[in-house]
Design a protein around this motif. Structure first.
Motif, PDB file in Angstrom:
ATOM      1  N   LEU A  20       0.819  -1.209   0.000  1.00 45.65           N
ATOM      2  CA  LEU A  20       0.000   0.000   0.000  1.00 45.65           C
ATOM      3  C   LEU A  20       0.856   1.263   0.000  1.00 45.65           C
ATOM      4  N   SER A  21       1.930   1.265   0.773  1.00 49.94           N
ATOM      5  CA  SER A  21       2.769   2.466   0.868  1.00 49.94           C
ATOM      6  C   SER A  21       3.519   2.755  -0.434  1.00 49.94           C
ATOM      7  N   ALA A  22       3.544   1.806  -1.360  1.00 47.72           N
ATOM      8  CA  ALA A  22       4.191   2.003  -2.654  1.00 47.72           C
ATOM      9  C   ALA A  22       3.171   2.240  -3.773  1.00 47.72           C
ATOM     10  N   PHE A  23       1.888   2.306  -3.413  1.00 44.63           N
ATOM     11  CA  PHE A  23       0.798   2.402  -4.393  1.00 44.63           C
ATOM     12  C   PHE A  23       0.477   3.878  -4.661  1.00 44.63           C
ATOM     13  N   PRO A  24       0.872   4.430  -5.815  1.00 46.54           N
ATOM     14  CA  PRO A  24       0.657   5.852  -6.078  1.00 46.54           C
ATOM     15  C   PRO A  24      -0.778   6.347  -5.880  1.00 46.54           C
ATOM     16  N   PRO A  25      -1.820   5.593  -6.320  1.00 47.56           N
ATOM     17  CA  PRO A  25      -3.177   6.109  -6.089  1.00 47.56           C
ATOM     18  C   PRO A  25      -3.500   6.340  -4.604  1.00 47.56           C
ATOM     19  N   TYR A  26      -2.891   5.567  -3.716  1.00 44.16           N
ATOM     20  CA  TYR A  26      -3.071   5.778  -2.268  1.00 44.16           C
ATOM     21  C   TYR A  26      -2.596   7.174  -1.891  1.00 44.16           C
ATOM     22  N   TRP A  27      -1.390   7.537  -2.345  1.00 44.50           N
ATOM     23  CA  TRP A  27      -0.833   8.848  -2.006  1.00 44.50           C
ATOM     24  C   TRP A  27      -1.571   9.974  -2.730  1.00 44.50           C
ATOM     25  N   VAL A  28      -1.968   9.736  -3.968  1.00 46.60           N
ATOM     26  CA  VAL A  28      -2.731  10.742  -4.715  1.00 46.60           C
ATOM     27  C   VAL A  28      -4.063  11.011  -4.007  1.00 46.60           C
ATOM     28  N   ASP A 138      11.852  22.195  -8.360  1.00 50.77           N
ATOM     29  CA  ASP A 138      11.230  22.283  -9.688  1.00 50.77           C
ATOM     30  C   ASP A 138      11.357  20.952 -10.428  1.00 50.77           C
ATOM     31  N   THR A 139      12.518  20.331 -10.336  1.00 44.28           N
ATOM     32  CA  THR A 139      12.743  19.050 -11.008  1.00 44.28           C
ATOM     33  C   THR A 139      11.795  17.983 -10.474  1.00 44.28           C
ATOM     34  N   GLN A 140      11.624  17.923  -9.159  1.00 42.55           N
ATOM     35  CA  GLN A 140      10.700  16.948  -8.578  1.00 42.55           C
ATOM     36  C   GLN A 140       9.279  17.190  -9.068  1.00 42.55           C
ATOM     37  N   ILE A 141       8.877  18.434  -9.113  1.00 48.10           N
ATOM     38  CA  ILE A 141       7.518  18.772  -9.562  1.00 48.10           C
ATOM     39  C   ILE A 141       7.346  18.384 -11.030  1.00 48.10           C
ATOM     40  N   GLN A 142       8.339  18.679 -11.857  1.00 48.50           N
ATOM     41  CA  GLN A 142       8.257  18.338 -13.279  1.00 48.50           C
ATOM     42  C   GLN A 142       8.166  16.822 -13.478  1.00 48.50           C
ATOM     43  N   ARG A 143       8.965  16.069 -12.735  1.00 49.40           N
ATOM     44  CA  ARG A 143       8.921  14.602 -12.843  1.00 49.40           C
ATOM     45  C   ARG A 143       7.582  14.054 -12.352  1.00 49.40           C
ATOM     46  N   LEU A 144       7.120  14.594 -11.234  1.00 42.63           N
ATOM     47  CA  LEU A 144       5.837  14.160 -10.695  1.00 42.63           C
ATOM     48  C   LEU A 144       4.716  14.445 -11.689  1.00 42.63           C
ATOM     49  N   ALA A 146       4.906  14.814 -14.920  1.00 38.33           N
ATOM     50  CA  ALA A 146       5.035  13.939 -16.088  1.00 38.33           C
ATOM     51  C   ALA A 146       4.520  12.536 -15.769  1.00 38.33           C
ATOM     52  N   THR A 147       4.851  12.035 -14.591  1.00 37.52           N
ATOM     53  CA  THR A 147       4.398  10.697 -14.194  1.00 37.52           C
ATOM     54  C   THR A 147       2.884  10.663 -14.029  1.00 37.52           C
ATOM     55  N   LEU A 148       2.336  11.653 -13.350  1.00 39.08           N
ATOM     56  CA  LEU A 148       0.882  11.693 -13.157  1.00 39.08           C
ATOM     57  C   LEU A 148       0.155  11.849 -14.483  1.00 39.08           C
ATOM     58  N   GLN A 149       0.716  12.655 -15.377  1.00 40.07           N
ATOM     59  CA  GLN A 149       0.102  12.814 -16.695  1.00 40.07           C
ATOM     60  C   GLN A 149       0.116  11.488 -17.461  1.00 40.07           C
ATOM     61  N   GLN A 150       1.220  10.758 -17.393  1.00 39.33           N
ATOM     62  CA  GLN A 150       1.304   9.452 -18.059  1.00 39.33           C
ATOM     63  C   GLN A 150       0.267   8.486 -17.489  1.00 39.33           C
ATOM     64  N   MET A 151       0.127   8.466 -16.170  1.00 40.20           N
ATOM     65  CA  MET A 151      -0.835   7.562 -15.527  1.00 40.20           C
ATOM     66  C   MET A 151      -2.261   7.945 -15.928  1.00 40.20           C
ATOM     67  N   LEU A 152      -2.546   9.254 -15.968  1.00 40.56           N
ATOM     68  CA  LEU A 152      -3.871   9.709 -16.403  1.00 40.56           C
ATOM     69  C   LEU A 152      -4.106   9.311 -17.855  1.00 40.56           C
ATOM     70  N   ASN A 153      -3.113   9.523 -18.708  1.00 39.19           N
ATOM     71  CA  ASN A 153      -3.251   9.129 -20.120  1.00 39.19           C
ATOM     72  C   ASN A 153      -3.531   7.630 -20.235  1.00 39.19           C
ATOM     73  N   ASN A 154      -2.874   6.827 -19.390  1.00 38.19           N
ATOM     74  CA  ASN A 154      -3.120   5.386 -19.410  1.00 38.19           C
ATOM     75  C   ASN A 154      -4.580   5.079 -19.117  1.00 38.19           C
ATOM     76  N   LEU A 155      -5.158   5.811 -18.154  1.00 40.00           N
ATOM     77  CA  LEU A 155      -6.571   5.585 -17.802  1.00 40.00           C
ATOM     78  C   LEU A 155      -7.521   6.108 -18.879  1.00 40.00           C
ATOM     79  N   MET A 156      -7.081   7.090 -19.653  1.00 40.78           N
ATOM     80  CA  MET A 156      -7.931   7.660 -20.703  1.00 40.78           C
ATOM     81  C   MET A 156      -8.035   6.727 -21.907  1.00 40.78           C
ATOM     82  N   GLU A 157      -7.082   5.808 -22.034  1.00 38.59           N
ATOM     83  CA  GLU A 157      -7.092   4.864 -23.164  1.00 38.59           C
ATOM     84  C   GLU A 157      -8.196   3.848 -22.959  1.00 38.59           C
TER      85      GLU A 157
END
Length: 158
Positions: A20-28, A138-144, A146-157
């Motif tokens: 659970l502690s490694a599950f991104p949707p939990y933290w989101v 800034d780098t952490q925010i940009q990476r985060l 990008a990752t969240l956008q990729q995960m959202l795009n995955n759900l949009m498919e």
């Protein structure tokens, strides 16, 4: 270019090795719930709520949007956004007018009062956002993002 691999079981709630502690949707979900609670407190002080704030911020950024575009951007149901928009119109925060190219489409924009309200909200919420981003680069925010956008795009498919 190959797709990065994930450790299958660790991120799958039905797996014996699920963490659970490694599950991104939990933290989101936790972040979103806490963020919403904090925003509601701040917004209440200026007679605003999160739903109306989201609509107003989208209009501040885009100047004008159709109701369906607002719903799409906010990932919200069209009837819900329609009710919010017309409530905001009754409050004098937005104007709603028919599209010049398609009379079936309603175009929404902020009024002067709406722009003023957003300015007041931004002043009220500055400390909250500074606290939210404290210690995050800034780098952490940009990476985060990008990752969240990729995960959202995955759900949009589909």
């Amino acid at each position: 270019m190959s797709t990065p691999k994930t450790t299958p079981g660790k991120y799958l709630p039905g797996s014996d090795s699920f963490d659970l502690s490694a599950f991104p949707p939990y933290w989101v979900a936790r972040l979103n719930a806490k963020y919403a609670m904090e925003m509601e407190k701040k917004l209440k002080a200026v007679n605003m709520d999160v739903s109306r704030w989201r609509v107003a911020m989208l209009l501040r950024i885009h100047e004008e949007l159709s109701i369906s575009q607002i719903a799409e951007e906010a990932i919200a149901k069209l009837p819900t956004i329609t009710k919010i928009v017309y409530r905001m119109q009754d409050e004098g925060i937005v104007t709603v007018k028919p599209s010049t190219t398609d009379g079936r489409v309603s175009i929404v924009s902020l009024t002067d009062k709406g722009h003023s309200n957003i300015q007041e909200v931004n002043e009220t919420t500055q400390k909250l956002f500074k606290r939210l981003f404290n210690g995050v680069s800034d780098t952490q925010i940009q990476r985060l993002n990008a990752t969240l956008q990729q995960m959202l795009n995955n759900l949009m498919e589909d």
